[in-house]
Design a protein around this motif. Structure first.
Motif, PDB file in Angstrom:
ATOM      1  N   ILE A   1      -6.386   9.304  17.170  1.00 47.32           N
ATOM      2  CA  ILE A   1      -7.480   8.561  17.789  1.00 47.32           C
ATOM      3  C   ILE A   1      -6.935   7.500  18.737  1.00 47.32           C
ATOM      4  CG2 ILE A   1      -9.319   6.888  17.296  1.00 47.32           C
ATOM      5  CD1 ILE A   1      -9.952   8.530  14.781  1.00 47.32           C
ATOM      6  N   SER A   2      -5.862   6.843  18.341  1.00 47.73           N
ATOM      7  CA  SER A   2      -5.271   5.798  19.186  1.00 47.73           C
ATOM      8  C   SER A   2      -4.650   6.370  20.450  1.00 47.73           C
ATOM      9  CB  SER A   2      -4.214   5.011  18.402  1.00 47.73           C
ATOM     10  OG  SER A   2      -4.817   4.230  17.397  1.00 47.73           O
ATOM     11  N   THR A   3      -4.403   7.670  20.470  1.00 47.73           N
ATOM     12  CA  THR A   3      -3.906   8.304  21.683  1.00 47.73           C
ATOM     13  C   THR A   3      -5.017   8.429  22.717  1.00 47.73           C
ATOM     14  OG1 THR A   3      -2.317   9.559  20.378  1.00 47.73           O
ATOM     15  CG2 THR A   3      -2.752  10.357  22.591  1.00 47.73           C
ATOM     16  N   PHE A   4      -6.253   8.602  22.258  1.00 47.11           N
ATOM     17  CA  PHE A   4      -7.383   8.714  23.170  1.00 47.11           C
ATOM     18  C   PHE A   4      -7.918   7.355  23.598  1.00 47.11           C
ATOM     19  CE2 PHE A   4      -7.848  12.671  20.546  1.00 47.11           C
ATOM     20  CZ  PHE A   4      -7.418  13.545  21.529  1.00 47.11           C
ATOM     21  N   VAL A   5      -8.036   6.436  22.651  1.00 49.82           N
ATOM     22  CA  VAL A   5      -8.588   5.103  22.909  1.00 49.82           C
ATOM     23  C   VAL A   5      -7.632   4.086  22.306  1.00 49.82           C
ATOM     24  CG1 VAL A   5     -10.561   3.576  22.577  1.00 49.82           C
ATOM     25  CG2 VAL A   5     -10.942   6.034  22.769  1.00 49.82           C
ATOM     26  N   ASN A   6      -7.443   2.962  22.987  1.00 51.93           N
ATOM     27  CA  ASN A   6      -6.498   1.956  22.513  1.00 51.93           C
ATOM     28  C   ASN A   6      -7.069   1.220  21.306  1.00 51.93           C
ATOM     29  OD1 ASN A   6      -4.292   0.278  22.279  1.00 51.93           O
ATOM     30  ND2 ASN A   6      -4.933  -1.090  23.928  1.00 51.93           N
ATOM     31  N   ILE A   7      -6.863   1.822  20.142  1.00 47.93           N
ATOM     32  CA  ILE A   7      -7.346   1.254  18.888  1.00 47.93           C
ATOM     33  C   ILE A   7      -6.162   0.837  18.036  1.00 47.93           C
ATOM     34  CG2 ILE A   7      -8.545   1.775  16.718  1.00 47.93           C
ATOM     35  CD1 ILE A   7     -10.394   3.599  18.282  1.00 47.93           C
ATOM     36  N   LYS A   8      -6.253  -0.356  17.474  1.00 45.57           N
ATOM     37  CA  LYS A   8      -5.257  -0.871  16.545  1.00 45.57           C
ATOM     38  C   LYS A   8      -5.890  -0.910  15.151  1.00 45.57           C
ATOM     39  CE  LYS A   8      -2.602  -1.715  20.101  1.00 45.57           C
ATOM     40  NZ  LYS A   8      -1.452  -0.825  20.407  1.00 45.57           N
ATOM     41  N   TRP A   9      -5.087  -0.616  14.133  1.00 46.13           N
ATOM     42  CA  TRP A   9      -5.621  -0.380  12.804  1.00 46.13           C
ATOM     43  C   TRP A   9      -5.136  -1.395  11.778  1.00 46.13           C
ATOM     44  CZ3 TRP A   9      -9.180   3.458  12.768  1.00 46.13           C
ATOM     45  CH2 TRP A   9      -9.126   4.400  13.806  1.00 46.13           C
ATOM     46  N   PHE A  10      -6.035  -1.714  10.844  1.00 49.79           N
ATOM     47  CA  PHE A  10      -5.690  -2.385   9.597  1.00 49.79           C
ATOM     48  C   PHE A  10      -5.951  -1.390   8.472  1.00 49.79           C
ATOM     49  CE2 PHE A  10      -7.321  -6.034  12.196  1.00 49.79           C
ATOM     50  CZ  PHE A  10      -6.131  -6.751  12.287  1.00 49.79           C
ATOM     51  N   LEU A  11      -5.066  -1.327   7.491  1.00 45.14           N
ATOM     52  CA  LEU A  11      -5.235  -0.445   6.350  1.00 45.14           C
ATOM     53  C   LEU A  11      -5.274  -1.250   5.055  1.00 45.14           C
ATOM     54  CD1 LEU A  11      -2.763   2.491   7.172  1.00 45.14           C
ATOM     55  CD2 LEU A  11      -5.256   2.484   7.418  1.00 45.14           C
ATOM     56  N   GLY A  12      -6.058  -0.771   4.098  1.00 44.63           N
ATOM     57  CA  GLY A  12      -6.085  -1.379   2.774  1.00 44.63           C
ATOM     58  C   GLY A  12      -5.124  -0.664   1.848  1.00 44.63           C
ATOM     59  N   VAL A  13      -4.465  -1.410   0.969  1.00 47.15           N
ATOM     60  CA  VAL A  13      -3.527  -0.827   0.008  1.00 47.15           C
ATOM     61  C   VAL A  13      -4.172  -0.785  -1.372  1.00 47.15           C
ATOM     62  CG1 VAL A  13      -1.562  -1.722   1.322  1.00 47.15           C
ATOM     63  CG2 VAL A  13      -2.434  -3.015  -0.643  1.00 47.15           C
ATOM     64  N   PRO A  14      -3.732   0.123  -2.257  1.00 52.61           N
ATOM     65  CA  PRO A  14      -4.281   0.167  -3.625  1.00 52.61           C
ATOM     66  C   PRO A  14      -3.812  -1.036  -4.435  1.00 52.61           C
ATOM     67  CG  PRO A  14      -2.495   1.744  -3.383  1.00 52.61           C
ATOM     68  CD  PRO A  14      -2.751   1.193  -2.010  1.00 52.61           C
ATOM     69  N   PHE A  15      -4.757  -1.806  -4.933  1.00 53.73           N
ATOM     70  CA  PHE A  15      -4.427  -3.052  -5.625  1.00 53.73           C
ATOM     71  C   PHE A  15      -4.814  -2.991  -7.100  1.00 53.73           C
ATOM     72  CE2 PHE A  15      -4.710  -7.838  -5.946  1.00 53.73           C
ATOM     73  CZ  PHE A  15      -3.409  -8.087  -5.548  1.00 53.73           C
ATOM     74  N   ASN A  16      -5.033  -1.775  -7.611  1.00 54.49           N
ATOM     75  CA  ASN A  16      -5.466  -1.645  -8.998  1.00 54.49           C
ATOM     76  C   ASN A  16      -4.326  -1.756  -9.989  1.00 54.49           C
ATOM     77  OD1 ASN A  16      -4.608   0.880  -7.850  1.00 54.49           O
ATOM     78  ND2 ASN A  16      -5.263   1.882  -9.729  1.00 54.49           N
ATOM     79  N   ASP A  17      -3.094  -1.479  -9.538  1.00 57.38           N
ATOM     80  CA  ASP A  17      -1.938  -1.483 -10.441  1.00 57.38           C
ATOM     81  C   ASP A  17      -0.811  -2.263  -9.784  1.00 57.38           C
ATOM     82  OD1 ASP A  17       0.164  -1.023 -12.146  1.00 57.38           O
ATOM     83  OD2 ASP A  17      -0.150   1.139 -12.298  1.00 57.38           O
ATOM     84  N   THR A  18      -0.575  -3.471 -10.257  1.00 59.32           N
ATOM     85  CA  THR A  18       0.474  -4.302  -9.666  1.00 59.32           C
ATOM     86  C   THR A  18       1.780  -4.214 -10.446  1.00 59.32           C
ATOM     87  OG1 THR A  18      -0.395  -6.197 -10.885  1.00 59.32           O
ATOM     88  CG2 THR A  18      -1.149  -5.912  -8.619  1.00 59.32           C
ATOM     89  N   VAL A  19       1.819  -3.321 -11.439  1.00 60.88           N
ATOM     90  CA  VAL A  19       3.070  -3.057 -12.158  1.00 60.88           C
ATOM     91  C   VAL A  19       3.769  -1.860 -11.536  1.00 60.88           C
ATOM     92  CG1 VAL A  19       4.099  -2.438 -14.371  1.00 60.88           C
ATOM     93  CG2 VAL A  19       2.169  -4.041 -14.295  1.00 60.88           C
TER      94      VAL A  19
END
Length: 675
Positions: free
Chosen positions: A193-211
């Motif tokens: 998608i960023s190749t077609f339109v100049n979009i920058k992304w934020f991603l969420g990480v899994p925070f359910n298990d911090t061990v």
């Protein structure tokens, strides 16, 4: 066995979207009367409108409410504003703001409905909408995450070959959020998608298990998306974890501080994560008065200890919620007309931002952006006849400028699906995607207008003018670019069904203290208007519109109109008419117009033939090496009609060359699987 169908391609077709706080295990709401709200604690997926006459999907609810009455006494409709020509003459200006201030937030579980089915099947209307924003702002920032990010796992493949697969739903979790698994196909889709339109992304990480910390999305995200990936959200609304039963009793800001540190250590110790300063937090909801505040988080030592790992600080805030209509234990159901006046007032955005001023100052102290990571009109899907009408267009524009004035760097408007009222854009239901196009919500006009208000220099500074004796129904802002006055933004929230409450605002540039005014001989004005604050679709920005329900392919319709208004050079004023209701953007120079308007917008055709099978052929030797890995080990479907996967080679991600060919070609179909 999976059923395969060829979908009418639009070239890269539209698919249905889903929601936000993302609710899946839902039951229909009981019908409501026109006079008193229902007390049913059920769901909004198929929620009838508050009129009791509609029982379809919330995204297409036709409910509207009469505009609130004009207060008595009414605000003055004629008043003057004096604005200074240069920034050094102004007190209280914001910090420099990027043109891409407004961005999009998308729940991780619904990317296949909003963005596309996979890396080679991208929704063209989405690309067109984002292209409009990118041409005005230079780029678009999008967050993929939300409640589902905390329990999302990156896996090598899914059982049915899809990019995302929903797992079990915890019945004790009041958000009804599913556990999901996804493959790196999603990351390739974002990259494409960023190749077609100049979009920058934020991603969420899994925070359910911090061990047992799962760093896969960080490792693969950096590898696949590269420079178009800005950062990772670590924890989504942790101040609600107890309420959502995601943590054990006793969890508080100290607990979050410790867990964030465990993730920081995982980032620093992972040789497959070259970019370390990409973490984002704390992303508090600030919705539970019994929970903790941003200041509680800062007092843990969060910033001095983690600043070297932070890309930005973040918060998530809605002005209200409609959760009582969905979940038990949230009190009485809100009757939408009772809150309509709250959204037709400058006080709404100002009250939200007032609680953030200390934190934006803290962010500046540590040279960090402060981002509103998720927001919209009301959480839990918004309100029927409130979140999807022109009044929200004005509210979101005012709220956005107030956030800029309060020194936020970005604000991301949340996108839901068929079960919410507040969408900026909604793909048609899947079973109608072959003949219906997208529906553009009123709030998207706010997102579109914002970069034009700010200009494209990324140097914009904004000040609230406290206009008309600081009246909440007639706010105004001045916008400076490169420290020179560029534009003035004028709002009129009033609506009495006539022109009686239209404003006439006399703008004077400079002057005072014995000095002559420097008001220009003429100004240009662009209007954002609708017949009523209760209007759903007849909305125009500079004379252009996206049309009505199921009418948009993501491109503006009509010719743009910008009016020229002569000024009174003797009096040194320019009198601007602001319709009731409406918004006027006043350009004080031709340069201000040039720095606001896009030169051109790239668009992508959605014209297609029907009932065509296997019209696209792609060189398999190209596919085998596309995206830097072998296609022979990947499986997403089959191009053979009726097949459930006889040929694995046909299921690989096409190269970007192939995707470009699809976008440029009329009448090409793709095989897509539906469950």
């Amino acid at each position: 066995m999976r059923a395969f169908r060829s979908l009418l391609a639009y070239a890269l077709c539209s698919v249905a979207a889903v929601h936000a706080v993302t609710v899946y295990n839902q039951l229909p709401l009981a019908a409501q009367s026109t006079s008193t709200p229902s007390a049913s604690d059920t769901a909004a997926a198929a929620a009838p409108s508050a009129t009791g006459n509609y029982t379809g999907l919330a995204a297409y609810d036709p409910t509207t409410w009469p505009p609130p009455a004009i207060p008595n006494p009414a605000p003055a409709t004629q008043f003057g504003i004096n604005v200074m020509p240069t920034a050094d003459q102004v007190t209280g200006l914001s910090i420099n703001t990027p043109s891409s201030f407004y961005g999009i937030s998308i729940e991780m579980s619904v990317v296949t409905q909003v963005l596309g089915i996979n890396a080679s099947f991208i929704n063209v209307p989405f690309l067109n909408l984002m292209s409009l924003l990118a041409e005005r702002a230079g780029q678009v920032v999008i967050r993929v995450g939300g409640n589902t990010q905390d329990y999302a796992t990156l896996v090598p493949s899914t059982q049915d070959g899809k990019m995302i697969e929903k797992q079990s739903i915890d019945p004790n979790n009041p958000t009804g959020t599913p556990t999901i698994i996804f493959t790196d196909e999603m990351l390739y889709m974002l990259s494409n998608i960023s190749t077609f339109v100049n979009i920058k992304w934020f991603l969420g990480v899994p925070f359910n298990d911090t061990v047992n910390i799962h760093m896969e999305i960080v490792e693969q995200g950096e590898r696949i998306i590269g420079d178009n990936l800005l950062g990772f959200q670590v924890g989504n609304e942790p101040d609600l974890y107890l309420q959502h039963q995601h943590r054990l009793p006793g969890y508080d800001f100290n607990s979050y501080y410790t867990e964030f540190g465990q993730w920081r250590d995982a980032f620093n110790n992972d040789a497959n994560v070259p970019q370390k300063k990409t973490m984002i937090g704390p992303s508090l909801a600030l919705a539970n008065p019994e929970s903790w505040t941003l200041e509680d988080t800062w007092n843990t030592g969060f910033l001095p200890n983690y600043v070297d790992s932070l890309y930005a600080l973040s918060v998530e805030r809605y002005p209200d919620d409609n959760c009582a209509a969905i979940y038990a234990g949230f009190g009485p159901v809100t009757y939408p007309p009772s809150v309509f006046p709250n959204y037709l007032s400058h006080a709404s955005g100002r009250s939200i931002c007032a609680a953030l001023l200390n934190s934006t100052l803290v962010a500046q102290t540590y040279s960090l952006p402060f981002i509103m990571f998720e927001t919209n009109s009301a959480s839990c899907g918004g309100f029927a006849g409130i979140s999807n009408v022109f009044g929200i267009t004005l509210w979101a524009l005012d709220y956005g400028l107030q956030m800029v004035y309060s020194n936020l760097t970005h604000a991301l408007i949340h996108v839901g699906g068929q079960d919410v009222y507040y969408n900026p854009f909604t793909p048609p239901p899947t079973n109608q995607s072959t003949y219906h196009q997208w529906t553009i919500g009123p709030i998207f006009y706010s997102i579109l207008a914002m970069p034009e208000i700010l200009g494209n220099s990324n140097t914009s500074r904004v000040v609230d003018l406290f206009a008309n004796s600081n009246n909440d129904l007639t706010p105004a802002y001045a916008i400076y670019e490169n420290d020179q006055l560029a534009r003035v933004a004028l709002f009129n929230y009033m609506d009495d069904g006539s022109d009686a409450m239209a404003l006439n605002v006399a703008i004077q540039v400079g002057g005072g203290n014995g000095q002559p005014a420097s008001t220009p001989a003429q100004v240009k004005v662009k209007y954002l208007v609708a017949p009523s604050v209760s209007e759903k679709f007849n909305i125009t920005w500079g004379g252009q519109t996206f049309g009505g329900e199921f009418e948009s392919d993501g491109r503006l319709m009509g010719q743009e109109t910008i009016q020229t208004v002569p000024c009174d050079t003797t009096a040194g004023t320019c009198t601007i008419n602001v319709p009731a209701p409406g918004f006027a953007l006043v350009y004080v120079s031709d340069t201000a117009v040039q720095d606001s308007e896009p030169a051109a917008t790239a668009t992508f055709s959605t014209t297609a033939l029907t009932k065509t099978v296997n019209t696209a052929t792609i060189d398999q030797s190209v596919l085998a090496t596309s995206n830097g890995h072998s296609g022979k080990d990947r499986f997403t479907g089959s191009t053979s009609k009726g097949s459930s996967g006889a040929s694995r080679a046909a299921g690989v991600i096409p190269s970007l060359t192939a995707v470009f060919a699809v976008l440029a070609t009329v009448g090409i179909f793709f095989k897509a699987f539906t469950s």
